[in-house]
Design a protein around this motif. Structure first.
Motif, short mmCIF file in Angstrom:
data_model
loop_
_atom_site.label_atom_id
_atom_site.label_comp_id
_atom_site.label_asym_id
_atom_site.label_seq_id
_atom_site.Cartn_x
_atom_site.Cartn_y
_atom_site.Cartn_z
N LEU A 45 1.57 4.93 -2.69
CA LEU A 45 1.16 6.26 -2.24
C LEU A 45 2.26 7.27 -2.47
CD1 LEU A 45 -0.43 5.39 1.23
CD2 LEU A 45 -1.64 5.87 -0.90
N ASP A 46 1.87 8.48 -2.85
CA ASP A 46 2.82 9.59 -2.97
C ASP A 46 2.83 10.32 -1.63
OD1 ASP A 46 4.27 11.86 -3.54
OD2 ASP A 46 3.16 12.37 -5.35
N THR A 104 0.69 13.65 -0.75
CA THR A 104 -0.74 13.65 -1.07
C THR A 104 -1.60 13.48 0.18
OG1 THR A 104 -0.77 11.26 -1.39
CG2 THR A 104 -0.28 12.61 -3.33
N PRO A 105 -2.86 13.88 0.08
CA PRO A 105 -3.79 13.65 1.19
C PRO A 105 -3.99 12.17 1.47
CG PRO A 105 -4.70 15.25 -0.35
CD PRO A 105 -3.46 14.69 -0.98
N GLU A 106 -3.87 11.32 0.45
CA GLU A 106 -4.03 9.88 0.64
C GLU A 106 -2.97 9.34 1.61
OE1 GLU A 106 -4.05 11.30 -2.41
OE2 GLU A 106 -6.18 11.03 -2.87
N TRP A 107 -1.73 9.83 1.47
CA TRP A 107 -0.66 9.45 2.38
C TRP A 107 -1.02 9.84 3.81
CZ3 TRP A 107 4.23 7.15 1.92
CH2 TRP A 107 5.07 7.29 3.02
N ASP A 108 -1.45 11.08 3.97
CA ASP A 108 -1.83 11.57 5.30
C ASP A 108 -2.98 10.76 5.89
OD1 ASP A 108 0.13 13.53 5.15
OD2 ASP A 108 -1.27 15.05 4.40
N ARG A 109 -3.98 10.48 5.07
CA ARG A 109 -5.12 9.70 5.56
C ARG A 109 -4.69 8.30 5.97
NH1 ARG A 109 -8.05 12.44 1.64
NH2 ARG A 109 -7.76 10.82 0.09
N TYR A 110 -3.82 7.69 5.18
CA TYR A 110 -3.40 6.32 5.48
C TYR A 110 -2.65 6.27 6.82
CZ TYR A 110 -1.47 1.66 5.16
OH TYR A 110 -1.13 0.36 5.43
N ILE A 124 0.83 -1.20 0.00
CA ILE A 124 0.00 0.00 0.00
C ILE A 124 0.86 1.25 0.00
CG2 ILE A 124 -1.63 1.38 1.37
CD1 ILE A 124 -2.82 -1.37 2.30
#
Length: 88
Positions: free
Chosen positions: A70-71, A74-80, A66
């Motif tokens: 992820l970059d 990005t917000p996806e990284w922060d959310r994860y 996972i």
């Protein structure tokens, strides 16, 4: 006076927080389906690992997969990485 079993167990569990070279360990106590349990036993035996070792490898491998997708900017990284954190 000798310590009770409960006192010795409490001290042991408290030490686990600083086990593994200071990284600590977390206790996992859960129920799982019989099918998942039997599969875990088979997989662990196949690879010559304990059930704990096999479960740790499976979880860490999925996490690495996972994170690799992820970059970091990005917000996806922060959310994860916010998952599982304690909010106070």
């Amino acid at each position: 006076m000798a310590k009770s079993t409960a006192e010795r167990q409490a001290e042991y569990r408290a030490r686990r927080d600083t086990a593994a070279h200071g990284d600590g360990e977390r206790r996992l106590n859960t129920w799982m389906s019989t099918a998942a349990h039997l599969a875990l036993k088979r997989i662990a035996k196949r690879y010559g690992l304990t059930q704990r070792g096999m479960l740790e490898q499976l979880v860490l491998a999925e996490d690495e997969k996972i994170v690799a997708g992820l970059d970091i900017e990005t917000p996806e990284w922060d959310r994860y990485f916010r998952i599982g954190t304690v909010r106070r």
